[in-house]
Design an enzyme around this catalytic site. Structure first.
Site, PDB file in Angstrom:
ATOM      1  N   SER A 183      38.833  36.878  40.191  1.00 52.29           N
ATOM      2  CA  SER A 183      38.850  36.239  41.507  1.00 52.29           C
ATOM      3  C   SER A 183      38.902  34.709  41.482  1.00 52.29           C
ATOM      4  O   SER A 183      39.303  34.099  42.455  1.00 52.29           O
ATOM      5  CB  SER A 183      37.648  36.692  42.316  1.00 52.29           C
ATOM      6  N   HIS A 211      40.067  43.172  44.252  1.00 53.42           N
ATOM      7  CA  HIS A 211      40.972  42.127  44.743  1.00 53.42           C
ATOM      8  C   HIS A 211      42.444  42.563  44.681  1.00 53.42           C
ATOM      9  O   HIS A 211      43.332  41.712  44.600  1.00 53.42           O
ATOM     10  CB  HIS A 211      40.797  40.831  43.949  1.00 53.42           C
ATOM     11  N   LYS A 242      37.193  44.175  51.420  1.00 53.64           N
ATOM     12  CA  LYS A 242      38.149  43.073  51.299  1.00 53.64           C
ATOM     13  C   LYS A 242      39.417  43.442  52.075  1.00 53.64           C
ATOM     14  O   LYS A 242      39.396  43.416  53.310  1.00 53.64           O
ATOM     15  CB  LYS A 242      38.405  42.754  49.817  1.00 53.64           C
TER      16      LYS A 242
END
Ligand SMILES: *Cc1c(COP(=O)(O)O)cnc(C)c1O
Length: 400
Positions: A183, A211, A242
């Site tokens: 990240s 992610h 997310k």
């Protein structure tokens, strides 16, 4: 007796503040989205959320959650194996498994919990875990909770990966654990090579794709699709917090026997409350949408590439990549850490909300502003961001 620790904590907190390491939270007074208002009054363009697909406040997702509240209630007041499983929880598991290309999936309250509960049920002290040194804190904690031998691998270094696969050959079972995307850098794990090595050395592969799920790869399945190794990655952990609507929750997807075993043995699953029905329904709506069309991940890819191109043309030093995490690097300046902070606060005054990161969050001399693109950004938002970056960049002599 709250005695000595109070004065010690007061000192430690003060020390953090003096070192510039105390994390202040900015308060948002609107729903999450590309444009938000903060409690100090400014309306800003948000370039620091993990709202990759713009689904955090999407009408379809909100509608599904509303409808679910009426139909299925607010909470379950139970863990899954007592009385915390509704039809929708099973539906979400099936949809997540299908989306990720695996036999089955098991829900957790968060991906943090998924990672905390994934290793210990399978691995004892005769076994080994090989873990990239930059893996997420929750992967590290999951490894700590398990008695397997630990091999820490140089970040994305295939030679070191292979050396430690050789060194761990005596283990009963082995798991190679990696983030799909790291990240701080937006680096994509070299899964093709990892899977080839894993095959050669008879090791399982676990990828935390928090992610990436929803947008990496041509239909958004994740880094295993991006690298064309969907069948070779054994276990995937990911978050619903997310790209997939951004509420909360996570899951592990994998082979049937492993998921069955986790339902029997994984402690964060067994001893923590089940996901709220409305979150389950919202996530189902997200997965249904993403299974029908690649429109959002396509737009995100276009935004990300456009921003990278424009910022490079403006003269900024970008970390190269192909992910909506775009780090703008300040390492060539001696004062990189304060410079990145100053740059970020000046951008906020221009209506662009981004975060500066410096040591100890990233290595010394690699201070950066991390920009995160979203499918909710329109071209004009990106233009506005680049214009502001360029203005401040000239002002602070970061670009000519
Ligand atoms: C965000 C993140 C998590 C934590 O996810 P939650 O569902 O918020 O607990 C775990 N792993 C990685 C790689 C992440 O980026």
């Amino acid at each position: 007796m709250y005695g000595k620790i109070r004065t010690d904590l007061q000192k430690e907190l003060q020390a953090l503040k003096e070192a510039g390491l105390y994390k202040e939270e900015r308060i948002i007074t609107t729903p999450q989205g590309p444009e938000i208002r903060v409690s100090t009054g400014e309306t800003v363009l948000n370039f620091c959320a993990n709202n990759y697909l713009g689904l955090s406040s999407h009408p379809k997702v909100i509608e599904a959650a509303h409808k679910c509240l009426d139909e299925w209630g607010y909470g379950m007041s139970s863990v899954r194996f007592i009385c915390g499983t509704q039809e929708i929880h099973k539906q979400l598991e099936q949809k997540a498994a299908k989306f990720l290309g695996k036999d089955d999936a098991i829900l957790y309250a968060a991906c943090f919990d998924a990672n905390a509960g994934i290793f210990e049920p399978f691995l004892d002290k005769e076994c080994a875990i090989l873990t990239d040194s930059l893996n997420h804190a929750s992967v590290i904690d999951g490894i700590r909770l398990c008695k397997a031998q630990r091999f820490i691998l140089d970040h994305m270094n295939l030679e070191d990966y292979e050396a430690k696969l050789k060194a761990s050959q005596g283990a009963k079972y082995r798991i190679f654990a990696t983030d799909g995307v790291f990240s701080m850098d937006g680096d994509i794990a070299p899964l093709k090579d990892v899977c080839a090595l894993a095959e050669k050395y008879d090791t399982m592969v676990m990828v935390d794709d928090s992610h990436a799920t929803g947008f990496m790869g041509k239909t958004g399945r994740g880094t295993h699709e991006y690298h064309d190794v969907i069948d070779k990655v054994d276990l995937i952990t990911t978050t619903f917090g997310k790209a997939l609507g951004g509420a909360s929750g996570g899951c592990i997807a994998g082979p049937q026997e492993m998921i069955d075993w986790l339902r029997q043995k994984s402690r964060p699953y067994l001893f923590s409350n089940t996901l709220a029905p409305s979150v389950v329904a919202g996530t189902i709506a997200v997965l249904d949408t993403l299974s029908e069309t690649t429109e959002l991940r396509d737009k995100l890819e276009k935004n990300q590439r456009m921003f990278r191109k424009m910022m490079t043309a403006a003269g900024f030093d970008l970390r190269r990549g192909d992910h909506p995490i775009v780090p703008i690097m300040f390492g060539k300046f001696d004062n990189d850490a304060p410079l990145a902070q100053e740059f970020a606060s000046k951008l906020l005054a221009e209506g662009i909300y981004v975060i500066g990161f410096s040591h100890p969050v990233v290595p010394r001399g690699q201070a950066r502003i991390r920009v995160q693109l979203s499918a909710a950004h329109e071209e004009e938002h990106i233009h506005k961001a680049v214009t502001a970056f360029t203005k401040i960049g000239k002002e602070l002599k970061v670009i000519a």
